[in-house]
Design an enzyme around this catalytic site. Structure first.
Site, PDB file in Angstrom:
ATOM      1  N   CYS A   2       0.865  -1.173   0.000  1.00 34.79           N
ATOM      2  CA  CYS A   2       0.000   0.000   0.000  1.00 34.79           C
ATOM      3  C   CYS A   2       0.900   1.220   0.000  1.00 34.79           C
ATOM      4  O   CYS A   2       2.076   1.131   0.347  1.00 34.79           O
ATOM      5  CB  CYS A   2      -0.865   0.031   1.253  1.00 34.79           C
ATOM      6  N   TRP A  77      -3.709  -1.931  -1.450  1.00 38.81           N
ATOM      7  CA  TRP A  77      -3.732  -3.229  -2.123  1.00 38.81           C
ATOM      8  C   TRP A  77      -4.237  -4.203  -1.061  1.00 38.81           C
ATOM      9  O   TRP A  77      -3.565  -4.455  -0.062  1.00 38.81           O
ATOM     10  CB  TRP A  77      -2.330  -3.620  -2.590  1.00 38.81           C
ATOM     11  N   ASN A 103       0.298  -0.026   6.191  1.00 43.54           N
ATOM     12  CA  ASN A 103       0.789  -0.840   5.068  1.00 43.54           C
ATOM     13  C   ASN A 103       1.368  -2.112   5.662  1.00 43.54           C
ATOM     14  O   ASN A 103       2.184  -2.035   6.576  1.00 43.54           O
ATOM     15  CB  ASN A 103       1.886  -0.050   4.329  1.00 43.54           C
ATOM     16  N   GLU A 485      10.701 -13.970 -19.228  1.00 41.69           N
ATOM     17  CA  GLU A 485      10.414 -12.567 -18.952  1.00 41.69           C
ATOM     18  C   GLU A 485       9.442 -11.999 -19.995  1.00 41.69           C
ATOM     19  O   GLU A 485       8.518 -11.249 -19.651  1.00 41.69           O
ATOM     20  CB  GLU A 485      11.731 -11.773 -18.927  1.00 41.69           C
ATOM     21  N   LYS A 489       5.831 -10.386 -19.039  1.00 41.28           N
ATOM     22  CA  LYS A 489       5.406  -9.027 -19.434  1.00 41.28           C
ATOM     23  C   LYS A 489       4.049  -9.092 -20.116  1.00 41.28           C
ATOM     24  O   LYS A 489       3.161  -8.299 -19.833  1.00 41.28           O
ATOM     25  CB  LYS A 489       6.410  -8.378 -20.402  1.00 41.28           C
ATOM     26  N   GLU A 492       1.162 -10.083 -17.585  1.00 41.81           N
ATOM     27  CA  GLU A 492       0.823  -9.180 -16.480  1.00 41.81           C
ATOM     28  C   GLU A 492       0.124  -7.910 -16.936  1.00 41.81           C
ATOM     29  O   GLU A 492      -0.666  -7.348 -16.182  1.00 41.81           O
ATOM     30  CB  GLU A 492       2.036  -8.862 -15.600  1.00 41.81           C
ATOM     31  N   HIS A 508       8.513 -32.343 -24.780  1.00 42.79           N
ATOM     32  CA  HIS A 508       8.185 -33.138 -23.591  1.00 42.79           C
ATOM     33  C   HIS A 508       6.783 -32.852 -23.067  1.00 42.79           C
ATOM     34  O   HIS A 508       6.459 -33.239 -21.948  1.00 42.79           O
ATOM     35  CB  HIS A 508       9.238 -32.910 -22.497  1.00 42.79           C
TER      36      HIS A 508
HETATM   37  C1  F6R Z   1       7.086  -7.812 -13.107  1.00 45.65           C
HETATM   38  C2  F6R Z   1       7.466  -7.266 -11.827  1.00 45.65           C
HETATM   39  C3  F6R Z   1       7.531  -8.180 -10.659  1.00 45.65           C
HETATM   40  C4  F6R Z   1       8.766  -7.827  -9.797  1.00 45.65           C
HETATM   41  C5  F6R Z   1       8.802  -8.699  -8.531  1.00 45.65           C
HETATM   42  C6  F6R Z   1      10.024  -8.400  -7.692  1.00 45.65           C
HETATM   43  O1  F6R Z   1       7.089  -6.851 -14.113  1.00 45.65           O
HETATM   44  O2  F6R Z   1       7.711  -6.096 -11.702  1.00 45.65           O
HETATM   45  O3  F6R Z   1       7.571  -9.507 -11.061  1.00 45.65           O
HETATM   46  O4  F6R Z   1       9.904  -8.032 -10.562  1.00 45.65           O
HETATM   47  O5  F6R Z   1       7.651  -8.461  -7.768  1.00 45.65           O
HETATM   48  O6  F6R Z   1      10.079  -7.056  -7.318  1.00 45.65           O
HETATM   49  P1  F6R Z   1      11.425  -6.391  -6.838  1.00 45.65           P
HETATM   50  O7  F6R Z   1      12.352  -6.370  -7.992  1.00 45.65           O
HETATM   51  O8  F6R Z   1      11.037  -5.031  -6.382  1.00 45.65           O
HETATM   52  O9  F6R Z   1      11.958  -7.252  -5.735  1.00 45.65           O
END
Ligand code: F6R
Length: 611
Positions: A2, A77, A103, A485, A489, A492, A508
């Site tokens: 939050c 959140w 938070n 990755e 992207k 998400e 597999h």
């Molecule tokens: C995806 C994304 C998340 C963060 C993950 C770790 O785009 O941003 O998957 O990479 O929550 O966050 P950090 O890097 O702040 O530890």
């Protein structure tokens, strides 16, 4: 997860709405299920809160100022209790004496709630926060810092809070445990916030609270206390390098596109700091203590999400260039796994925010087992950096879009620099080859710029696939984590189901999904594995699947009926830095064409500070 902001004005009342709402906007990436503010003035405390994004609260408040001397705000959140007006913060105690924003999670809230219920306290929401504020209220007899401290000692879990009392018009108290809380020192106001961006428009002078500390903000100064003992403590003010322009959209419609376009510059800046020219050694003073090869008998890489993918690339880079065995684990898996560790293990924790609870937890476990902790982190002064023996800052500037882009390429850049530093220091690579690699790495930012020039071409590919509901991303070797990755992207921000696979794994099981029209993205940098990726592609095409190829060997694909995005030539080892950009842009336009909220995708928040 939050965003919190509190402000104490020193020179009389001010329009706190005009301070709190823009500040909350800056930390809204941390959570956007509901939002609220509370402002204290001569008539008491006025509270406004609404389910939904901050804009709903803003609309409901209209144009008129909300004037006061002390105010706090929150963007949520949800953890305990669904997003609703009732569950939104701030929360009053049941007698409306104390109000707070929070938070994190109070793990022992149900036991405290039972105790409070037995004393006749009543509750309106389902939140642990309402339990917290009522416990503080039971200790309150006009001394707010003491009440917060006594209650704070009883909370278990991760939390930061900003607290006001209705009968204390010039006072705010903040406490922190495992969730960030910073004090900002402005000219005529003091701020408490979960992220510096909340008050960056007013000050860059910051004091970081540590776990178990309390800040007491009054209109004539801020005092700090140890929560356990109640003793006053000295804290320093630090000046941060970030500026307000970096935390704004700068002419772009979204933070994500702005941050994608920042990549050539931030990567160049990071390289300049550590590798001024290919003729010089990599400069990594933070690692100078690690003088023996034995200091690096094993590198344990930890991270979550995108940072985990950077760790996976890191394994290929460190094992390939620096010839050091590496282990990679999701931080949340490492947290509960008793892996053998020793003082010859270097833990490299990768995190943009430095506040990810899973990563912090795993680092604590590995530190306790004797491992040295090096973090690769973007946020100066974050919890991870304070747990680490050394921090290598990625210097990407504030990353505000929930989907990580520039933080990822800067994490990769830092990993390349570390690998080159080790290779050079311990003679793991031929000097001429090292020089060539350094030249190639220094050439990457210009190649990134060239890719960004072709944005329209990638937008076109997103249009081609605008109807699809699934996507495979396939890569081998160092491209495999890049495929993961790319898939992350896409899913998400566009909510298209996507999976990143190692090309060799397709046969597999995963290949069963391929049917006419099923799309796959093939990552095919020039490498000894290129032909293997061609074979993967042929297997898909022969089942009438659709293929999009990201490659620096476009001629190899000219005879196939596939969409090709060519990227500039580079050694395979650096290809993740270049292939990431078209994947980010593809995800961006896929989301845009589907009308998604790109910077604030559903169910997500930028900093995941709960386990
Ligand atoms: C995806 C994304 C998340 C963060 C993950 C770790 O785009 O941003 O998957 O990479 O929550 O966050 P950090 O890097 O702040 O530890």
């Amino acid at each position: 997860m939050c965003g919190i902001l509190g402000a104490v004005i020193h020179d009389g009342d001010n329009d706190l709405k005009s301070i709190l709402l823009p500040g909350l906007r800056a930390v809204e990436y941390r959570g956007y299920d509901s939002a609220g503010i509370a402002v204290m003035n001569g008539d008491g405390i006025s509270v406004s809160k609404k389910a939904g994004k901050l804009s709903i609260l803003e609309d409901s408040l209209g144009e008129s100022p909300i004037t006061g001397s002390v105010g706090l705000g929150h963007t949520r959140w949800a953890t305990h209790g669904a997003p609703s007006d009732e569950n939104a913060h701030p929360h009053w105690d049941y007698q409306h004496r104390i109000i707070l924003v929070h938070n994190g999670i109070i793990e022992n809230y149900s036991e405290i709630k039972d105790e409070l219920l037995s004393k006749g306290v009543t509750f309106k929401s389902e939140t642990d926060t309402e339990v917290a504020v009522n416990l503080i209220a039971t200790y309150y007899d006009g001394d707010l810092p003491t009440a917060v401290r006594l209650a704070g000692k009883r909370f278990r879990g991760s939390f930061s809070m900003c607290v006001m009392a209705a009968d204390q018009p010039r006072l705010m108290v903040g406490i922190r445990n495992e969730v960030p809380l910073l004090v900002g020192h402005g000219d005529n106001a003091t701020y408490l916030a979960s992220d510096i961006t909340a008050f960056l428009a007013y000050t860059r002078d910051v004091t970081y609270l540590e776990d178990g500390e309390m800040a007491v903000l009054t209109d004539n100064g801020t005092h700090y206390y140890d929560l356990a003992t109640g003793h006053e403590i000295e804290k320093h003010v630090e000046r941060v390098e970030w500026n307000i322009e970096q935390a704004q959209k700068g002419g772009y419609d979204t933070f994500m596109m702005k941050e994608i376009h920042e990549q050539p510059n931030v990567v160049r800046h990071l390289l300049e700091r550590h590798l001024p020219s290919a003729n010089e050694p990599v400069q990594m003073p933070q690692l100078d203590e690690l003088t023996k090869e034995n200091d690096f008998r094993l590198v344990s890489l930890l991270g979550c999400g995108t940072a985990f993918h950077a760790c996976k690339v890191g394994k290929y880079v460190l094992e390939g260039l620096a010839k050091i065995p590496c282990r990679v684990m999701y931080a949340h898996e490492a947290l509960y796994h008793q892996a053998p560790l020793s003082s010859a293990t270097v833990t490299v924790a990768v995190s943009q925010s430095g506040e990810t609870a899973d990563t912090l937890g795993a680092v604590k476990v590995q530190k306790a087992a004797g491992s040295k902790i090096i973090s690769i982190c973007n946020v100066v002064g974050s919890s991870l950096t304070r747990l680490s023996d050394q921090t290598l800052y990625t210097l990407a500037g504030p990353e505000i879009s929930v989907a990580s882009t520039k933080a990822f390429t800067c994490q990769l850049t830092m990993i390349y620099l570390v690998a080159l530093w080790i290779a050079e220091k311990f003679g793991k690579e031929d000097p001429a080859e090292l020089r060539r690699l350094k030249e190639e790495l220094l050439a990457v930012p210009d190649k990134m710029s060239a890719i960004l020039q072709s944005e329209k071409q990638i937008e076109h590919l997103a249009r081609v696939y605008r109807q699809v509901r699934h996507f495979y991303y396939l890569g081998r070797g160092i491209s495999y984590p890049v495929a993961m990755e790319g898939a992350l992207k896409l899913k998400e921000i566009s909510y298209v189901h996507a999976e990143g696979y190692a090309g060799g794994e397709m046969k597999h099981g995963a290949i069963a999904m391929i049917e006419p029209g099923f799309p796959s993205c093939i990552l095919a940098p020039k490498s000894p594995l290129l032909e293997k990726m061609v074979a993967n592609m042929e297997e898909i095409l022969s089942r009438n699947g659709e293929v999009m190829v990201i490659t620096n060997a476009p001629d190899r694909f000219s005879k196939y009926d596939v969409h090709v995005f060519p990227f500039p030539d580079c050694p395979q080892v650096f290809s993740p830095l270049l292939m990431s950009l078209p994947l980010q842009i593809f995800a961006f336009y896929s989301a845009k064409l589907r009308g998604r909220d790109i910077d604030q995708p559903r169910n997500l928040a930028k900093s995941v500070v709960v386990e």
